[in-house]
Write a protein that holds these residues in place. Structure first.
Motif, PDB file in Angstrom:
ATOM      1  N   GLN A 118     -10.525  14.821  60.869  1.00 20.72           N
ATOM      2  CA  GLN A 118     -10.979  15.784  61.868  1.00 20.72           C
ATOM      3  C   GLN A 118     -12.457  15.624  62.226  1.00 20.72           C
ATOM      4  N   HIS A 131      -5.241  14.890  53.025  1.00 21.87           N
ATOM      5  CA  HIS A 131      -5.332  15.958  54.017  1.00 21.87           C
ATOM      6  C   HIS A 131      -4.696  15.441  55.316  1.00 21.87           C
ATOM      7  N   ASN A 170      -3.362  18.692  50.573  1.00 20.25           N
ATOM      8  CA  ASN A 170      -3.621  19.833  51.447  1.00 20.25           C
ATOM      9  C   ASN A 170      -2.343  20.230  52.173  1.00 20.25           C
ATOM     10  N   GLU A 171      -1.953  21.465  52.031  1.00 18.72           N
ATOM     11  CA  GLU A 171      -0.867  22.079  52.797  1.00 18.72           C
ATOM     12  C   GLU A 171       0.368  21.189  52.938  1.00 18.72           C
ATOM     13  N   HIS A 222      -1.063  26.373  52.321  1.00 17.65           N
ATOM     14  CA  HIS A 222      -1.172  27.183  53.537  1.00 17.65           C
ATOM     15  C   HIS A 222      -0.379  28.468  53.335  1.00 17.65           C
ATOM     16  N   TYR A 268      -4.353  32.129  56.946  1.00 22.57           N
ATOM     17  CA  TYR A 268      -4.582  32.140  58.399  1.00 22.57           C
ATOM     18  C   TYR A 268      -3.894  33.277  59.143  1.00 22.57           C
ATOM     19  N   TRP A 309      -3.472  33.405  67.229  1.00 17.73           N
ATOM     20  CA  TRP A 309      -3.042  33.765  65.865  1.00 17.73           C
ATOM     21  C   TRP A 309      -3.535  35.170  65.560  1.00 17.73           C
ATOM     22  N   GLU A 314      -9.496  27.516  52.308  1.00 13.24           N
ATOM     23  CA  GLU A 314      -9.656  27.622  53.767  1.00 13.24           C
ATOM     24  C   GLU A 314      -9.350  29.040  54.208  1.00 13.24           C
ATOM     25  N   TRP A 361     -13.118  27.814  56.742  1.00 17.37           N
ATOM     26  CA  TRP A 361     -12.719  26.712  57.616  1.00 17.37           C
ATOM     27  C   TRP A 361     -13.274  27.031  58.991  1.00 17.37           C
ATOM     28  N   GLU A 372      -8.760  19.454  66.114  1.00 12.58           N
ATOM     29  CA  GLU A 372      -7.756  20.364  65.574  1.00 12.58           C
ATOM     30  C   GLU A 372      -6.345  19.790  65.780  1.00 12.58           C
ATOM     31  N   TRP A 373      -6.115  18.600  65.256  1.00 15.40           N
ATOM     32  CA  TRP A 373      -4.787  17.977  65.237  1.00 15.40           C
ATOM     33  C   TRP A 373      -4.130  18.021  66.620  1.00 15.40           C
TER      34      TRP A 373
END
Ligand code: BGC
Length: 514
Positions: free
Chosen positions: A59, A176, A224-225, A288, A352, A386, A412, A453, A460-461
């Motif tokens: 990222q 990640h 990660n996640e 996550h 999140y 979100w 995060e 985060w 952002e992907w």
């Protein structure tokens, strides 16, 4: 008649019992936005608390030969820049990717040239820790090499040197979301994590990282996640390998097992290295999490669906590490992973917000996930749509503590809020940290650190460069110039006090006017 008069009330009783059980074992929707505890500020955090921000290699760093880099190039070539809706990426696309010059796509945030400046900014903001990931493909750009690339090692050495010179504790993530592009070449009919030699290669990478950087790291995050990675990569088509496998979650069960094996392997390598150095380290994963709640509180099926989806998405993977057996909720899948049980020195939580689950009575196995409630115009949400839900953070931290009885690090927690005067992020920070404090004081959770985060705006992907999660704003039109957002100063103030002061609480805990 007699038999009927006996049957009727008992059928009614049975139904009642069933409903009661249903409501007992299902998730309900809360009307509270913040937890209701009567305490007054200041809300002070434990001594030695880690405060920092997180990033991930793909990222922020210059493109390396990874699966993501290959995907980004393909998206550019095929001009696949659409999205389905706000915050809803389209499979095989990267939103708005075409609007950014090649230089931005290649360099992302230009962190390669500016890492010293970025770490100095973190130190100036009084952070005492920094979470980042080491890119596997940067150390092993080709499949044939047996030793890590010198150039790659030197790059991260310089980052470690900088962190240590400024007293920032490094927290290092090994996987990640991105992996070397060569891992995706088919071998024995398999690609990526499914290749028979995937663990051998991952082990070589972890071994090199441990041998070279192990003297400087106390906290490691192996994965990660993992569930986000598997859902987005193999079911939703959003992340490489951009697949949409038929058969639902059951079709990724063996991949979850493979990642659990990867975790076990990495855990063992890191621990063996630390033992040689006579060093204590903490190894875990970053999970996550969201609060899963029914879309319609009165609908039993929504409530049940929320319960099952939460178990499957949030807890199954952590439960597997805790017990050594991966049981995939709502499926008969169950597999014991040799050597796994208990290999989690801390629970890493990424939080999140809230998901609303909407089921359909005609098709109970398929359901919709809403990241905010479209019927509620007053709900606070980020620019990605979100829903903000501080109270859910307390619920997740309390539950993680009750289930695993281990130290917790928040690895995060953040929000897409784009303005420089980011009032919503200030409100977000204060209310979420208050829930962390609640979890420490009221749930007796052993929480030892909080990483926001993210340190800076980044890629952002599948959502591209639009969303802005950074404490530092990055100007992509002006040589990647960094500017701290207002929230960065508020975060600094909290860190300096090691507490949310009465003034910070009074100013920011009420939802800002929109
Ligand atoms: C990921 C990050 C991502 C962030 C915001 C997490 O799911 O670990 O890489 O940028 O959320 O979407």
């Amino acid at each position: 008649m007699t038999w009927l008069s006996w049957f009727l009330p008992s059928a009614f009783g049975l139904l009642l019992l069933l409903l009661l059980l249903l409501f007992r074992f299902s998730n309900s929707r809360s009307s509270l936005y913040l937890s209701e505890f009567p305490d007054k500020p200041p809300f002070a955090f434990p001594k030695g608390f880690l405060w920092g921000a997180s990033t991930a290699a793909q990222q922020i760093e210059t493109q390396q030969p990874t699966d993501w880099t290959a995907f980004e190039k393909q998206v550019r070539a095929e001009k696949k820049f659409d999205q389905i809706d706000v915050g809803k990426a389209k499979p095989g696309h990267i939103h708005h990717f075409g609007e950014f010059p090649n230089e931005v796509i290649e360099k992302k945030t230009d962190h390669d040239a500016r890492f010293a400046e970025d770490i100095e900014a973190a130190a100036a903001m009084k952070h005492n820790a920094y979470r980042f990931s080491i890119c596997w493909a940067r150390l092993f750009p080709t499949v044939t090499q047996k030793e890590a690339s010198e150039e790659g090692l030197r790059y991260y050495d310089a980052i470690f040197d900088k962190l240590i010179s400024l007293n920032l504790e490094p927290s290092v993530t090994l996987f990640h979301f991105s992996s070397p592009a060569w891992l995706w070449q088919e071998k024995d009919g398999k690609r990526g994590w499914e290749r028979l030699d995937a663990l051998e290669h991952f082990g070589r990478f972890v071994q090199a990282v441990a041998a070279h950087f192990g003297d400087r790291v106390q906290q490691w995050c192996t994965l990660n996640e993992p569930m986000v990675y598997l859902y987005n990569g193999y079911l939703e088509g959003l992340f490489p390998p951009n697949e949409r496998r038929k058969g639902g979650p059951r079709s990724i069960a063996h991949l979850a097992v493979r990642l659990l094996e990867a975790h076990t392997l990495a855990y063992d390598i890191l621990k063996a290295d630390a033992a040689k150095r006579n060093k204590t380290i903490a190894v875990g994963i970053a999970k996550h999490t969201r609060a899963f709640e029914p879309y319609r509180n009165h609908a039993p099926l929504d409530r049940l669906t929320a319960r099952f989806a939460e178990q499957a998405f949030v807890w199954d993977f952590l439960d597997a590490i805790h017990t050594g057996t991966y049981k995939m909720t709502s499926t008969p899948f169950q597999e014991k992973i040799p050597g796994l049980a208990g290999k989690m020195d801390y629970v890493g939580i990424n939080y999140y917000g809230r998901f609303y689950l909407e089921s359909s009575i005609t098709s109970p196995t398929s359901f919709q996930v809403h990241s905010h409630d479209p019927r509620d115009p007053n709900e606070l949400k980020s620019e990605l749509g979100w829903a903000l839900y501080p109270r859910g953070f307390f619920y997740i931290l309390q539950t993680a503590h009750q289930r695993y009885q281990r130290p917790i690090y928040i690895l995060e927690n953040g929000i897409d809020c784009r303005a420089l005067d980011d009032t919503l992020r200030q409100h977000f920070l204060v209310t979420h940290l208050r829930e962390v404090w609640n979890a420490i004081h009221h749930a007796k959770a052993d929480i030892r650190g909080y990483f926001h985060w993210s340190l800076l705006d980044n890629f952002e992907w599948a959502e591209g460069f639009g969303p802005r999660f950074g404490l530092l704003h990055v100007d992509y039109n002006n040589h990647f110039q960094r500017t701290p957002r207002q929230s960065a100063a508020l975060f600094t103030q909290i860190i300096q006090n090691n507490a949310i002061s009465p003034e910070a609480w009074d100013t920011y805990h009420s939802p800002p006017n929109r």
